[in-house]
Design a protein around this motif. Structure first.
Motif, mmCIF file in Angstrom:
data_model
loop_
_atom_site.group_PDB
_atom_site.id
_atom_site.type_symbol
_atom_site.label_atom_id
_atom_site.label_comp_id
_atom_site.label_asym_id
_atom_site.label_seq_id
_atom_site.Cartn_x
_atom_site.Cartn_y
_atom_site.Cartn_z
ATOM 1 N N PRO A 1 0.739 -1.262 -0.080
ATOM 2 C CA PRO A 1 -0.122 0.065 -0.072
ATOM 3 C C PRO A 1 0.871 1.113 0.026
ATOM 4 C CG PRO A 1 0.084 -1.178 2.244
ATOM 5 C CD PRO A 1 0.707 -1.932 1.261
ATOM 6 N N ASP A 2 0.210 2.403 -0.506
ATOM 7 C CA ASP A 2 1.035 3.519 -0.692
ATOM 8 C C ASP A 2 0.999 4.221 0.524
ATOM 9 O OD1 ASP A 2 0.496 2.914 -3.276
ATOM 10 O OD2 ASP A 2 -0.888 4.832 -3.437
ATOM 11 N N HIS A 3 2.448 4.463 1.254
ATOM 12 C CA HIS A 3 2.569 5.187 2.474
ATOM 13 C C HIS A 3 4.096 5.757 2.624
ATOM 14 C CE1 HIS A 3 4.167 1.664 4.460
ATOM 15 N NE2 HIS A 3 4.356 2.471 5.345
ATOM 16 N N LEU A 4 4.016 6.686 3.488
ATOM 17 C CA LEU A 4 5.571 7.150 3.848
ATOM 18 C C LEU A 4 5.848 6.862 5.191
ATOM 19 C CD1 LEU A 4 7.722 9.191 2.739
ATOM 20 C CD2 LEU A 4 5.985 10.851 3.988
ATOM 21 N N ALA A 5 6.995 6.411 5.888
ATOM 22 C CA ALA A 5 7.182 6.291 7.153
ATOM 23 C C ALA A 5 8.474 7.009 7.318
ATOM 24 C CB ALA A 5 7.144 4.780 7.346
ATOM 25 N N ILE A 6 8.714 7.356 8.441
ATOM 26 C CA ILE A 6 9.992 7.846 8.772
ATOM 27 C C ILE A 6 10.327 7.261 10.379
ATOM 28 C CG2 ILE A 6 11.596 9.781 9.491
ATOM 29 C CD1 ILE A 6 9.351 11.558 8.222
ATOM 30 N N ASP A 7 11.374 6.282 10.167
ATOM 31 C CA ASP A 7 12.037 5.694 11.525
ATOM 32 C C ASP A 7 13.183 6.518 12.157
ATOM 33 O OD1 ASP A 7 10.483 3.716 10.678
ATOM 34 O OD2 ASP A 7 11.905 2.463 9.405
ATOM 35 N N PHE A 8 13.095 6.776 13.211
ATOM 36 C CA PHE A 8 14.067 7.428 14.045
ATOM 37 C C PHE A 8 13.999 7.217 15.706
ATOM 38 C CE2 PHE A 8 11.508 11.117 15.659
ATOM 39 C CZ PHE A 8 10.297 11.054 15.117
ATOM 40 N N ASN A 9 14.972 7.686 16.139
ATOM 41 C CA ASN A 9 15.225 7.678 17.451
ATOM 42 C C ASN A 9 14.691 8.627 18.356
ATOM 43 O OD1 ASN A 9 16.384 4.859 17.191
ATOM 44 N ND2 ASN A 9 18.077 6.213 16.341
ATOM 45 N N ILE A 10 14.155 8.503 19.588
ATOM 46 C CA ILE A 10 13.629 9.390 20.716
ATOM 47 C C ILE A 10 14.074 8.830 22.150
ATOM 48 C CG2 ILE A 10 12.013 10.867 18.963
ATOM 49 C CD1 ILE A 10 9.792 9.400 20.787
ATOM 50 N N ASN A 11 13.899 9.815 22.856
ATOM 51 C CA ASN A 11 13.838 9.183 24.345
ATOM 52 C C ASN A 11 12.845 8.401 24.868
ATOM 53 O OD1 ASN A 11 15.398 11.674 23.655
ATOM 54 N ND2 ASN A 11 16.046 11.574 25.840
ATOM 55 N N GLY A 12 11.648 8.773 24.433
ATOM 56 C CA GLY A 12 10.438 7.647 24.409
ATOM 57 C C GLY A 12 10.172 7.710 25.897
ATOM 58 N N PRO A 13 9.089 6.566 26.093
ATOM 59 C CA PRO A 13 8.800 6.534 27.480
ATOM 60 C C PRO A 13 9.675 5.860 28.333
ATOM 61 C CG PRO A 13 7.914 5.073 25.903
ATOM 62 C CD PRO A 13 8.560 5.745 25.173
ATOM 63 N N ASP B 1 12.601 5.129 31.051
ATOM 64 C CA ASP B 1 13.838 6.008 31.413
ATOM 65 C C ASP B 1 14.181 6.837 30.457
ATOM 66 O OD1 ASP B 1 16.538 6.580 31.384
ATOM 67 O OD2 ASP B 1 17.225 4.335 31.862
ATOM 68 N N PRO B 2 14.456 8.364 30.708
ATOM 69 C CA PRO B 2 14.598 9.328 29.818
ATOM 70 C C PRO B 2 15.833 9.105 29.121
ATOM 71 C CG PRO B 2 14.814 10.140 32.166
ATOM 72 C CD PRO B 2 14.266 8.674 32.185
ATOM 73 N N PHE B 3 16.564 8.483 29.567
ATOM 74 C CA PHE B 3 18.103 8.479 28.788
ATOM 75 C C PHE B 3 18.148 6.997 28.105
ATOM 76 C CE2 PHE B 3 18.672 11.246 32.376
ATOM 77 C CZ PHE B 3 18.937 12.413 31.811
ATOM 78 N N GLU B 4 17.195 6.437 28.033
ATOM 79 C CA GLU B 4 17.030 5.265 27.091
ATOM 80 C C GLU B 4 16.599 5.501 25.672
ATOM 81 O OE1 GLU B 4 17.782 1.918 28.527
ATOM 82 O OE2 GLU B 4 17.212 0.926 26.721
ATOM 83 N N LEU B 5 16.969 5.185 24.643
ATOM 84 C CA LEU B 5 16.470 5.738 23.494
ATOM 85 C C LEU B 5 15.607 4.609 22.825
ATOM 86 C CD1 LEU B 5 19.755 6.878 21.687
ATOM 87 C CD2 LEU B 5 17.889 8.383 22.451
ATOM 88 N N ASP B 6 14.544 5.059 22.264
ATOM 89 C CA ASP B 6 13.505 4.168 21.758
ATOM 90 C C ASP B 6 13.192 4.480 20.228
ATOM 91 O OD1 ASP B 6 12.252 2.471 24.101
ATOM 92 O OD2 ASP B 6 11.990 4.600 24.820
ATOM 93 N N PRO B 7 13.195 3.539 19.411
ATOM 94 C CA PRO B 7 12.725 3.635 17.955
ATOM 95 C C PRO B 7 11.216 4.090 17.920
ATOM 96 C CG PRO B 7 12.852 1.395 18.250
ATOM 97 C CD PRO B 7 13.165 1.988 19.692
ATOM 98 N N VAL B 8 10.880 4.859 16.976
ATOM 99 C CA VAL B 8 9.675 5.427 16.541
ATOM 100 C C VAL B 8 9.651 5.245 15.220
ATOM 101 C CG1 VAL B 8 9.021 6.498 18.798
ATOM 102 C CG2 VAL B 8 10.213 7.940 17.017
ATOM 103 N N THR B 9 8.159 5.550 14.787
ATOM 104 C CA THR B 9 7.872 5.684 13.428
ATOM 105 C C THR B 9 6.673 6.697 13.172
ATOM 106 O OG1 THR B 9 8.544 3.460 12.809
ATOM 107 C CG2 THR B 9 7.175 4.405 11.182
#
Ligand SMILES: O=C1O[C@H](COP(=O)(O)O)[C@@H](O)[C@H](O)[C@H]1O
Length: 469
Positions: free
Chosen positions: A376-388, A390-398
């Motif tokens: 299917p037609d779509h656009l996604a950007i995968d990147f890292n943020i601090n997330g939920p 531990d604030p210093f533990e990085l999490d992948p988001v899309t």
């Protein structure tokens, strides 16, 4: 708009019923091409009634759904709007030997208004039909529409181009690549050139690699007559995937005028070459018997109509370099396979890691990615943020967005360009030759046996090449 006549040469074939007529039906339903006359031509002993039935069937819900679904789009209810039905009701069948100038002269005598001649024919027959047309007076403004594969290599593509140039000016030749009519493919242009966010980082300084993948869980689907002579490299990579590569790598045109847009695409394709030796930069494989989505598929070699001795590949992968200032050093993996379990149709731009992540931020080493889905037609950007947590533990988001669908299925979009005399979405002569030039070292190496034909069970993910580092 003046009246136009669409002549389909090879009108009894699968391409006409499955893709061309549904695309035309969509175009007519959307109110384009008023005053169209449709003529089917082939050696088959059909009559108007049989052809009209074929046109009605393909314009109807079934054909429309197939065209829309294959474009990753929601099927519209029906394409049998009055304007489409009217064209089907008036359609004519003219029994024609497309290699005979007398037959072609008689056929062209049926034209009302200006003519569009669609060659829904194998490459060798297309060339013969063009030769026969040299002996016929074409109505002024005649457009010629040619399907892939355009020739069988750069030499035969150049010969066909030379022949076509004796028939009509280049702007009246439309080499169809229906991927250029896919709304999600065209969206690459807006994404790149109408935003400030992405374009500055789309270069060798920031991008690690680019993949353009079109793995299908469709198998041969009764198309041995065509596919066994083409194979995955010519069927998908030499044609469609190189067009996508051009859109991802081209520089911004000043305007979207056909000449400028096609110049920019041609520039970048001229700069494209195989990354390294075909032994390390190409892969060919063929599916064997297996299970796919609950279906039992036979070995490709046992499919009806396949000549196993030909050694046709059903999966091909090549790694390319684009030698421009912007892209030098970035590997581009182009890949397409049939009967692959994990249907994956997307371009993935993988970014280099940040130059340094501060000590104390930890836990995730996923690279940033921009993914453009082609069905299917779509656009996604995968990147890292601090997330939920531990604030210093990085999490992948899309971050994901669904592209809006175009009004027309890809063949409808391409035909719209043909009927409105706009070659923007068609492949220019030089570009068709370049696309063969790029894959020719691979074809030669495969013919000489330098790259073994591997196997993968239908339903598996198939082999892949390691990307150069
Ligand atoms: O041209 C072709 O494209 C299709 C894939 O495109 P889609 O628009 O139908 O998704 C491919 O299955 C076929 O082998 C090839 O000839």
């Amino acid at each position: 708009m003046t009246d136009q006549t669409l002549i389909i040469l090879g009108a009894s074939g699968d391409l006409t019923a499955r893709l061309l007529l549904p695309g035309l039906g969509a175009l007519l339903t959307a109110g384009h091409v008023p005053g169209l006359t449709l003529i089917g031509a082939a050696t088959d002993d059909w009559d108007d009634a049989r052809w009209r039935q074929r046109v009605h069937d393909s314009f109807g819900a079934h054909g429309a759904s197939a065209a829309a679904e294959s474009a990753g789009q929601r099927p519209p209810a029906t394409y049998t709007a009055p304007a489409a039905s009217d064209v089907a009701d008036r359609a004519r069948w003219v029994r024609t030997d497309v290699t005979d100038p007398d037959d072609l002269r008689r056929l062209l005598g049926e034209v009302h208004g200006s003519a569009v001649i669609f060659f829904a024919l194998p490459p060798a027959v297309t060339a013969k039909a063009c030769e026969a047309l040299l002996g016929v007076d074409l109505p002024a403004g005649t457009r010629l529409v040619l399907e892939k594969p355009f020739g069988t290599g750069s030499a035969s593509a150049a010969e066909l181009n030379a022949l076509l140039s004796r028939l009509v000016p280049e702007e009246q030749v439309h080499r169809v690549d229906h991927f250029l009519g896919k709304s999600t493919v065209l969206n690459i242009l807006g994404l790149r050139f109408a935003n400030r966010i992405f374009e500055p980082v789309l270069d060798a300084m920031h991008v690690e690699s680019v993949e353009i993948v079109f793995d299908e869980n469709l198998a041969l689907e009764g198309r041995a007559g065509y596919y066994d002579k083409a194979g995955a490299l010519a069927d998908m990579i030499q044609s469609h995937l190189l067009q996508i590569l051009a859109l991802i790598t081209m520089e911004a045109p000043f305007t979207m005028a056909a000449a400028e847009f096609r110049d920019r695409k041609a520039d970048v394709l001229r700069a494209t070459r195989l990354w390294d030796d075909p032994a390390t930069s190409s892969l060919r494989a063929r599916y064997t018997a297996g299970d796919l989505d609950g279906r039992k598929l036979p070995d490709y070699a046992d499919e009806p109509g396949v000549d196993a001795a030909r050694g046709t590949e059903t999966l091909a992968e090549i790694v390319l370099a684009v030698d421009t200032w912007r892209w030098a050093g970035v590997p581009f993996r182009l890949r397409s396979g049939k009967a692959v379990g994990d249907s994956r149709k997307e371009a993935v731009i993988t970014f280099k890691r940040p130059p340094r992540v501060p000590d104390g931020l930890h836990g995730c080493d996923q690279p940033d990615r921009l993914r453009i889905g082609f069905g299917p037609d779509h656009l996604a950007i995968d990147f890292n943020i601090n997330g939920p947590g531990d604030p210093f533990e990085l999490d992948p988001v899309t971050l994901e967005a669904d592209f809006g669908q175009g009004d027309l299925p890809p063949y409808g979009e391409v035909l719209r360009g043909v009927f409105s005399d706009d070659p923007t979405l068609s492949v220019r002569a030089d570009t068709a030759e370049q696309c063969w030039r790029i894959v020719e070292p691979v074809i030669e190496a495969w013919h000489s046996g330098a790259v073994p034909l591997r196997e993968y069970p239908a339903g598996s993910s198939g082999p892949t090449l390691p990307l150069p580092r």
